[in-house]
Write a protein that holds these residues in place. Sequence first.
Motif, PDB file in Angstrom:
ATOM      1  N   ILE A   1       0.958  -1.078   0.069  1.00 44.87           N
ATOM      2  CA  ILE A   1      -0.027   0.040   0.014  1.00 44.87           C
ATOM      3  C   ILE A   1       0.758   1.391   0.124  1.00 44.87           C
ATOM      4  CG2 ILE A   1      -0.235   0.173   2.401  1.00 44.87           C
ATOM      5  CD1 ILE A   1      -3.187   0.821   2.136  1.00 44.87           C
ATOM      6  N   VAL A   2       0.514   2.237  -0.852  1.00 39.82           N
ATOM      7  CA  VAL A   2       1.278   3.448  -0.863  1.00 39.82           C
ATOM      8  C   VAL A   2       0.085   4.651  -0.654  1.00 39.82           C
ATOM      9  CG1 VAL A   2       2.571   5.187  -2.168  1.00 39.82           C
ATOM     10  CG2 VAL A   2       2.870   2.708  -2.434  1.00 39.82           C
ATOM     11  N   LEU A   3       0.389   5.408   0.149  1.00 39.49           N
ATOM     12  CA  LEU A   3      -0.840   6.408   0.581  1.00 39.49           C
ATOM     13  C   LEU A   3      -0.316   7.836   0.957  1.00 39.49           C
ATOM     14  CD1 LEU A   3      -1.138   6.835   3.690  1.00 39.49           C
ATOM     15  CD2 LEU A   3      -2.060   4.745   3.547  1.00 39.49           C
ATOM     16  N   THR A   4      -0.884   8.798   0.836  1.00 39.70           N
ATOM     17  CA  THR A   4      -0.734  10.137   1.323  1.00 39.70           C
ATOM     18  C   THR A   4      -1.955  10.657   2.105  1.00 39.70           C
ATOM     19  OG1 THR A   4      -1.530  11.237  -0.751  1.00 39.70           O
ATOM     20  CG2 THR A   4       0.880  10.547  -0.563  1.00 39.70           C
ATOM     21  N   PHE A   5      -1.462  11.994   2.908  1.00 37.07           N
ATOM     22  CA  PHE A   5      -2.452  12.724   3.321  1.00 37.07           C
ATOM     23  C   PHE A   5      -2.100  13.798   3.534  1.00 37.07           C
ATOM     24  CE2 PHE A   5      -0.752  10.213   7.026  1.00 37.07           C
ATOM     25  CZ  PHE A   5      -0.110  11.382   7.861  1.00 37.07           C
ATOM     26  N   ASP A   6      -2.783  14.944   3.356  1.00 39.91           N
ATOM     27  CA  ASP A   6      -2.365  16.368   3.488  1.00 39.91           C
ATOM     28  C   ASP A   6      -2.687  16.848   4.882  1.00 39.91           C
ATOM     29  OD1 ASP A   6      -1.493  16.559   1.003  1.00 39.91           O
ATOM     30  OD2 ASP A   6      -3.726  16.758   0.319  1.00 39.91           O
TER      31      ASP A   6
ATOM     32  N   ILE B   1      -2.321  18.336  14.455  1.00 37.91           N
ATOM     33  CA  ILE B   1      -2.619  18.194  13.038  1.00 37.91           C
ATOM     34  C   ILE B   1      -1.559  17.450  12.402  1.00 37.91           C
ATOM     35  CG2 ILE B   1      -2.779  19.711  11.017  1.00 37.91           C
ATOM     36  CD1 ILE B   1      -3.666  21.954  12.608  1.00 37.91           C
ATOM     37  N   LEU B   2      -1.765  16.597  11.935  1.00 37.80           N
ATOM     38  CA  LEU B   2      -0.776  15.667  11.137  1.00 37.80           C
ATOM     39  C   LEU B   2      -0.800  16.293   9.585  1.00 37.80           C
ATOM     40  CD1 LEU B   2      -1.453  11.881  12.248  1.00 37.80           C
ATOM     41  CD2 LEU B   2      -0.191  13.740  13.234  1.00 37.80           C
ATOM     42  N   THR B   3       0.257  16.503   9.088  1.00 35.98           N
ATOM     43  CA  THR B   3       0.331  17.019   7.794  1.00 35.98           C
ATOM     44  C   THR B   3       1.401  16.260   6.833  1.00 35.98           C
ATOM     45  OG1 THR B   3       1.703  18.841   8.393  1.00 35.98           O
ATOM     46  CG2 THR B   3      -0.240  19.240   8.088  1.00 35.98           C
ATOM     47  N   ASP B   4       1.337  16.564   5.544  1.00 34.81           N
ATOM     48  CA  ASP B   4       2.322  15.924   4.672  1.00 34.81           C
ATOM     49  C   ASP B   4       2.778  14.488   4.908  1.00 34.81           C
ATOM     50  OD1 ASP B   4       2.665  18.403   3.502  1.00 34.81           O
ATOM     51  OD2 ASP B   4       3.921  19.187   4.882  1.00 34.81           O
ATOM     52  N   GLY B   5       1.947  13.535   5.169  1.00 35.03           N
ATOM     53  CA  GLY B   5       1.944  12.196   5.286  1.00 35.03           C
ATOM     54  C   GLY B   5       2.161  11.487   4.158  1.00 35.03           C
ATOM     55  N   MET B   6       3.287  10.643   4.117  1.00 36.86           N
ATOM     56  CA  MET B   6       3.575   9.610   3.208  1.00 36.86           C
ATOM     57  C   MET B   6       3.821   8.383   3.712  1.00 36.86           C
ATOM     58  SD  MET B   6       6.143  12.099   0.486  1.00 36.86           S
ATOM     59  CE  MET B   6       7.390  12.089   1.817  1.00 36.86           C
ATOM     60  N   LEU B   7       3.401   7.287   2.914  1.00 38.53           N
ATOM     61  CA  LEU B   7       3.573   6.082   3.278  1.00 38.53           C
ATOM     62  C   LEU B   7       3.766   4.966   2.190  1.00 38.53           C
ATOM     63  CD1 LEU B   7       1.672   4.037   6.106  1.00 38.53           C
ATOM     64  CD2 LEU B   7       1.591   3.210   3.807  1.00 38.53           C
TER      65      LEU B   7
END
Length: 181
Positions: A143-148, A167-173
């Motif tokens: 799985i590859v994901l992001t969240f802003d 606040i969680l920002t610029d998430g990359m996994l």
Amino acid sequence: MKNLIVILILAVCLVGCKNDDDTISPITEDNSFSCYVNGELFLPKDRIGFPTQAHGINVDVYPETNDWVLGFTNHGTNRSVTLFLKNVTTTGEYPVFAIEGDFGAPFELTKVHYSDTHLDDLFVSTDDTGNINVMELTLNSRIVLTFDNLILDGLALDGTVNTDTLILTDGMLNINLDTLD
């Protein structure tokens, strides 16, 4: 002249040696996660404090329901981020919902929580938290994901909501179970 050469050699060595502790891995790198927590970089780290491919990362996949529990811990700071992804069967946006009841599986909705055990702080997702964007998916394997921008509410030890937010920002996994140690 000798002193100048020694100074130049030392300067080259110091510039050439960099501390990778705070380096964000590109999303193309297997088994990586990063995000900012209230503007501060969060990376999983093992118990010694060095970033690693697998240490500080815990992944549980439930093939019968296509659920993922993705836990990331920085053992140096005792902080962790956990993503509970419900019924992930395709790429696209998955809304994050409020955490109600138990934090573990089975769970009914996609949710997120953050904890800091040094401070006994816990922050949980609400129905207005935001979205997680799954960019690539191989069912039950990768799985590859992001969240802003995921906004979490504080939760007191007695279970009542407090007024703090996180606040969680610029998430990359990028998780690949075939290469995760």
